[in-house]
Enzyme design. Structure first.
Site, PDB file in Angstrom:
ATOM      1  N   GLU A  58      -7.628   1.813  -1.742  1.00 54.06           N
ATOM      2  CA  GLU A  58      -6.150   1.814  -1.756  1.00 54.06           C
ATOM      3  C   GLU A  58      -5.528   0.827  -0.779  1.00 54.06           C
ATOM      4  OE1 GLU A  58      -4.334   5.610  -1.001  1.00 54.06           O
ATOM      5  OE2 GLU A  58      -2.353   4.874  -1.533  1.00 54.06           O
ATOM      6  N   HIS A 101      -3.673   7.674 -10.841  1.00 52.82           N
ATOM      7  CA  HIS A 101      -3.460   6.324 -11.386  1.00 52.82           C
ATOM      8  C   HIS A 101      -4.300   6.105 -12.654  1.00 52.82           C
ATOM      9  CE1 HIS A 101      -1.590   5.747  -7.396  1.00 52.82           C
ATOM     10  NE2 HIS A 101      -0.856   4.828  -8.008  1.00 52.82           N
ATOM     11  N   HIS A 140      -3.773  -2.408 -11.781  1.00 49.82           N
ATOM     12  CA  HIS A 140      -4.382  -1.080 -11.703  1.00 49.82           C
ATOM     13  C   HIS A 140      -5.533  -0.908 -12.694  1.00 49.82           C
ATOM     14  CE1 HIS A 140      -2.791   1.473  -8.520  1.00 49.82           C
ATOM     15  NE2 HIS A 140      -1.763   0.627  -8.524  1.00 49.82           N
ATOM     16  N   HIS A 198      -6.094  -2.898  -2.538  1.00 54.58           N
ATOM     17  CA  HIS A 198      -5.076  -2.564  -3.534  1.00 54.58           C
ATOM     18  C   HIS A 198      -3.666  -2.881  -3.019  1.00 54.58           C
ATOM     19  CE1 HIS A 198      -2.045   0.634  -4.195  1.00 54.58           C
ATOM     20  NE2 HIS A 198      -2.148   0.245  -5.448  1.00 54.58           N
ATOM     21  N   HIS A 210       3.637   8.801  -3.890  1.00 57.70           N
ATOM     22  CA  HIS A 210       3.290   8.042  -2.686  1.00 57.70           C
ATOM     23  C   HIS A 210       3.972   8.607  -1.426  1.00 57.70           C
ATOM     24  CE1 HIS A 210       0.589   4.910  -4.136  1.00 57.70           C
ATOM     25  NE2 HIS A 210       1.276   4.920  -5.260  1.00 57.70           N
ATOM     26  N   HIS A 233      -0.910  -5.836  -4.376  1.00 54.24           N
ATOM     27  CA  HIS A 233       0.499  -5.536  -4.682  1.00 54.24           C
ATOM     28  C   HIS A 233       1.385  -6.581  -3.985  1.00 54.24           C
ATOM     29  CE1 HIS A 233       1.444  -1.708  -6.790  1.00 54.24           C
ATOM     30  NE2 HIS A 233       0.217  -1.343  -6.450  1.00 54.24           N
TER      31      HIS A 233
HETATM   32 CU1  CUO Z   1       0.707   3.727  -6.966  1.00 50.87          CU
HETATM   33 CU2  CUO Z   1      -0.582   0.655  -6.784  1.00 50.87          CU
HETATM   34  O1  CUO Z   1      -0.680   2.650  -6.192  1.00 50.87           O
HETATM   35  O2  CUO Z   1       1.087   1.722  -6.872  1.00 50.87           O
END
Ligand code: CUO
Length: 681
Positions: free
Chosen positions: A337, A225, A392, A352, A200, A356
Site C-alpha cells: 500500500e 480493492h 489497481h 501503491h 481510507h 498514485h
Molecule cells: Cu484506495 Cu489506491 O487505494 O486508492
C-alpha cells in the site's frame, strides 16, 4: 467560510459556536464583535466554546489554507498525523471541540476535515458520532463545477423552501466517443466515491498507531480493492468493454484520458486533466518535499515480487518474516500500500501510494507550471479516473501472484458435514423469478453545508445514478445432523460468459466473483428455508446514507428530521450500487451460495455496538474482522485438481443458480424507502 453557523437541515434550526474572541485569527481581531454577532438571533442555539491553552500547531499550519491537501503526499500526511494526534490527545470532549473551533479557520480546510474525522472515528468519547458526509462538506469533489454557480444564483433569488434542485446530467465528463465513458456513471458515482474516501478514513495507512494498527487491515486493503476491481470489470463487460489492463510498465504511455470538470473551490482552480498518451516521469517537486524516480518504483516493485516469490519479507528490525498462508496476505497488503505496518518501508518503499502520486503529477512532474496534483492524488476523487483501475489491476495482480502460490482448498476445507443446499433463487416483486432489474434513479444531495453563500438554507443537487429493484434471496438448506447447527451463508455472483461469449473457466470466473451478502444463520434439524432481503446486505450502507430521500426532501418534513437522528455508518458499499447494471437483453450471471460451518468461521469477541453496516468491506469498530476465514473465501485460492468449471467446484453445502440482470434504461423513482434492519449477526 469563517463564522457561518452550521446549518442543520432540521426545520429552521441553526447552531452557532460562541467562540472566545482570542480564537479569532489576526485578520478578524479588530472586527471580532461584528463577525461574532453576524447572525444575531438567527442562530437559535449557541454552543459555548471553552477557552483552552492552544497546543503548538506549527506542523499542521505549515500547509496554507489555499493549498490542496492529499494524504498520499508524505509531507501532507506528516502534518495531518500531527493534527490527528493533537485531536486524539485532547483530554475531554469539550477540549476537543475547543481545539477544533480554534483550528477551523487557520488550518487547511481539507486537512482539518481529514484529521478531525480520523479523530472522531477513533476517540472513545466520539466513536458513536457519524462523521459528516463529505459530499455535503466538499461537494466540489463530487459534482461538476458549473452547478455551484447555478446553486448560488438559485439561492440568491429564491427563498429556502421554494428552491428547485439543480439537476446534474449523467454525461458531463465525456461522450461515448471515448469508450471508457460508457462506465463513467459507475466511476463517478457519489456513493462509490464516498465509500472509498471513508474506507481510507477508517483504515489510514499513516497516523497514530491506534488508528492504523487494526486487525487484518493489510488483508482488507487487498480484499476491498479486489472487490472494487471485480465489480468494475463486470460493469465493463455489461457495457461491451474488455476487462481492465494492468499498468505493469511504468514507462509506457497511459492510454486512458480523463478530464474531471471538477473545481477545487478552496484553491479556486480546476483539477488538472490528463489527455491520452501521457507518460510518467521522475518526480522532483521541492514545494511538496517529494522526489522519486521511476527507477525507484521499479526497484520497489521488483523487491516486492522477490518477497512474493521467496514467500518471505525482510524486516526493518533485522531478520525476515515468512509470508505464510495465514498472515502472508496481510503483510503484503501493508507492504504494497504501503502502511506504517510495512515490514520494511525503506526497502519495499511506498509503491501503491507513490504511483498514485506519479500519475497525479504526470502533467507537471517538476512543478515548473505551479500545478497541483490531479484527482488520482486524492482518495476522495481517485475512483473517478479510468487510470485508477489500470493501476489497481496491477496492485491486485501482485496479491493474486501470492494467493495463487498457496495450495488450493481441499474439499475438507469446504464441506460442512451434514449440511447441504438444495436450492437458491432470487425474487423481485412483479418480476420473473431469478431476474434482477436495474434502472436509473434521481436522488438529491444537500449542497448548502459546503457552499458559501447567503441567504442560507437548503439547496439540493439532483443526481442520476444506477439503481435496482429490491429483491429477496430464498435458500433451501438441509441439516441432517441430529442437532441444530450454525452456518455462515456466503452469497456471491459472477458473469457466466467472458468477453468472447465463452463460458468462463472456474479460475477466470472466481476473479469476478463479487460478494453480495454474508450472514450467520441457525439451521434447525431437517429442512430450512432462509429468506434474506437485498437491503440487509453485509456489504452496503442504506440508500439514505448517501442521498436525501427525494420524496421526503421538503423543508420541515418529518422525514427530514428523522434523517439527522439516524446514525449512519459512513463506510460501506452504497446500496444503490449493489447490483451490476446488466444489459437490456438480460445479462446472464451465476449466483453462488455456500453455507460454511460457523464453528470454523467464528471469531470470539464481544458483540459490536453501534455501526454494523458495510461489515464485509469495512470491518467492525474496535473489534476483529468478524470472519475467521481468509477474505474472499472460497474464491481466493486456485481451483483444486479436476475443477474446470464452477459446477466442478461445488460440494453439497454449495449451490448455484443462473440469474439474469436486466437494465430497463428508464428513470424510475425509488421502489421502497425501507431502512436496513440491522438484523445481521
Ligand atoms: Cu484506495 Cu489506491 O487505494 O486508492
Amino acid at each position: 467560510r469563517p463564522y457561518e453557523p452550521v446549518y442543520v437541515p432540521k426545520g429552521e434550526n441553526r447552531i452557532s459556536f460562541d467562540i472566545p474572541s482570542n480564537y479569532l485569527p489576526e485578520r478578524y481581531k479588530d472586527i471580532g464583535d461584528r463577525i461574532l454577532n453576524r447572525f444575531g438571533n438567527d442562530a437559535l442555539s449557541s454552543v459555548p466554546i471553552k477557552n483552552i491553552a492552544i497546543p503548538d500547531l506549527s506542523v499542521p499550519l505549515s500547509l496554507s489554507r489555499r493549498e490542496t491537501f492529499s494524504h498520499f503526499l508524505p509531507a501532507h500526511r506528516k502534518m495531518a498525523t500531527r493534527l490527528t494526534e493533537l485531536f486524539m490527545g485532547m483530554r475531554t470532549l469539550e477540549d476537543l471541540v475547543s481545539l477544533a473551533a480554534y483550528c477551523r479557520d487557520r488550518v487547511n480546510a481539507q486537512m482539518f476535515v481529514y484529521s478531525l474525522s480520523v479523530a472522531i472515528l477513533h476517540r472513545p468519547d466520539t466513536k458513536h458520532l457519524s462523521v459528516p458526509q463529505l459530499a455535503e462538506i466538499f461537494p466540489d469533489k463530487y459534482m461538476e463545477s458549473s452547478i455551484f454557480h447555478r446553486a448560488r444564483e438559485e439561492a440568491n433569488v429564491v427563498p429556502a423552501g421554494s428552491r428547485t434542485p439543480i439537476e446534474i446530467p449523467l454525461d458531463y465528463t465525456a461522450t461515448d466517443a471515448d469508450p471508457e465513458h460508457r462506465v463513467a456513471y459507475w466511476r463517478e458515482d457519489v456513493g462509490v466515491n464516498l465509500h472509498h474516501w471513508h474506507w481510507h478514513l477508517v483504515y489510514p495507512f499513516d497516523g497514530p498507531r491506534v488508528a492504523v494498527n487494526k486487525d487484518r487491515r493489510g488483508e482488507l486493503f487487498y480484499y476491498m480493492h479486489r472487490q472494487i476491481m471485480a465489480r468494475y470489470n463486470i460493469e465493463r463487460l455489461c457495457n461491451g468493454l474488455p476487462q481492465v489492463s494492468r499498468l505493469n510498465n511504468f514507462r509506457e504511455p497511459i492510454p486512458e484520458a480523463y478530464f474531471p470538470k471538477l473545481d477545487q473551490q478552496v484553491a479556486g482552480r480546476a483539477w488538472p486533466a490528463r489527455p491520452s498518451g501521457f507518460v510518467l516521469s521522475d518526480i522532483n517537486r521541492p514545494a511538496d518535499s517529494l522526489r522519486f524516480d521511476i527507477g525507484d518504483l521499479e526497484r520497489y516493485r521488483d523487491r516486492i515480487l522477490e518477497a512474493i516469490q521467496s514467500r518471505q519479507a525482510r524486516l526493518a528490525s533485522g531478520g525476515t518474516v515468512r509470508l505464510d498462508e495465514e498472515r502472508g496476505i496481510d503483510i503484503l497488503g501493508n507492504m504494497i500500500e504501503a502502511s506504517i505496518l510495512s515490514p520494511d518501508i525503506t526497502y519495499y518503499g511506498d509503491l501503491h501510494n507513490l504511483v498514485h502520486m506519479a500519475i497525479s503529477f504526470c502533467h507537471d512532474p517538476d512543478h515548473r507550471f505551479l500545478e497541483s496534483f490531479a484527482i488520482m492524488g486524492d482518495a476522495t476523487t481517485a475512483m473517478r479516473d479510468p487510470v485508477f483501475y489500470r493501476w489497481h489491476a496491477f496492485v491486485d495482480s501482485l496479491f493474486t501472484l501470492f494467493k495463487d502460490s498457496l495450495p488450493a482448498y481441499t474439499t475438507q476445507q469446504l464441506v460442512f458435514p451434514g449440511v447441504s443446499v438444495s436450492d437458491v433463487r432470487v425474487n423481485s416483486p412483479g418480476s420473473n423469478p431469478n431476474t434482477l432489474n436495474t434502472h436509473w434513479s434521481k436522488s438529491d444531495v444537500e449542497l448548502s453545508r459546503g457552499l458559501d453563500f447567503t441567504p442560507r438554507g437548503s439547496t439540493l443537487a439532483r443526481l442520476q445514478h444506477l439503481n435496482h429493484d429490491d429483491f429477496t434471496y430464498t435458500i433451501v438448506v438441509n441439516n441432517t445432523n441430529n442437532r441444530e447447527v450454525q452456518g455462515t451463508v456466503r452469497l456471491f455472483m459472477a458473469p457466466k460468459f467472458d468477453e468472447t461469449g465463452r463460458q468462463m473457466s472456474f479460475n477466470d470466473q472466481r476473479m469476478l466473483m463479487i460478494e453480495m451478502d454474508k450472514f450467520t444463520w441457525t439451521l434447525n434439524r431437517g429442512q430450512n428455508v432462509i429468506t434474506r432481503q437485498s437491503v440487509d446486505s453485509a456489504l452496503t450502507i442504506p440508500f439514505e446514507a448517501t442521498f436525501r430521500n427525494l420524496e421526503a426532501n421538503r423543508p420541515n418534513s418529518s422525514d427530514l428530521q428523522s434523517f439527522d437522528q439516524f446514525n449512519f455508518c459512513g463506510c460501506g458499499w452504497p446500496q444503490h450500487m449493489l447490483v451490476p447494471k446488466g444489459t437490456r437483453q438480460g445479462y446472464p450471471m451465476d449466483l453462488f451460495v455456500m453455507v460454511s460451518n460457523f464453528e470454523q468461521d467464528r471469531v470470539n469477541q464481544a458483540q459490536p455496538t453501534g455501526c454494523r453496516d458495510g461489515v464485509s468491506f469495512c470491518g467492525l469498530r474496535d473489534l476483529k474482522y468478524p470472519d475467521a476465514r481468509a477474505m474472499g473465501y472460497p474464491f481466493d485460492r486456485v481451483a483444486r485438481q479436476g475443477v474446470v468449471n464452477l459446477s466442478d467446484f461445488l460440494v453439497p453445502n454449495m449451490q448455484t443458480q443462473q440469474i439474469t440482470v436486466r437494465f430497463s434504461g428508464a428513470v424510475k423513482s425509488r421502489q421502497s424507502n425501507k431502512q436496513q434492519t440491522n438484523n445481521r449477526t
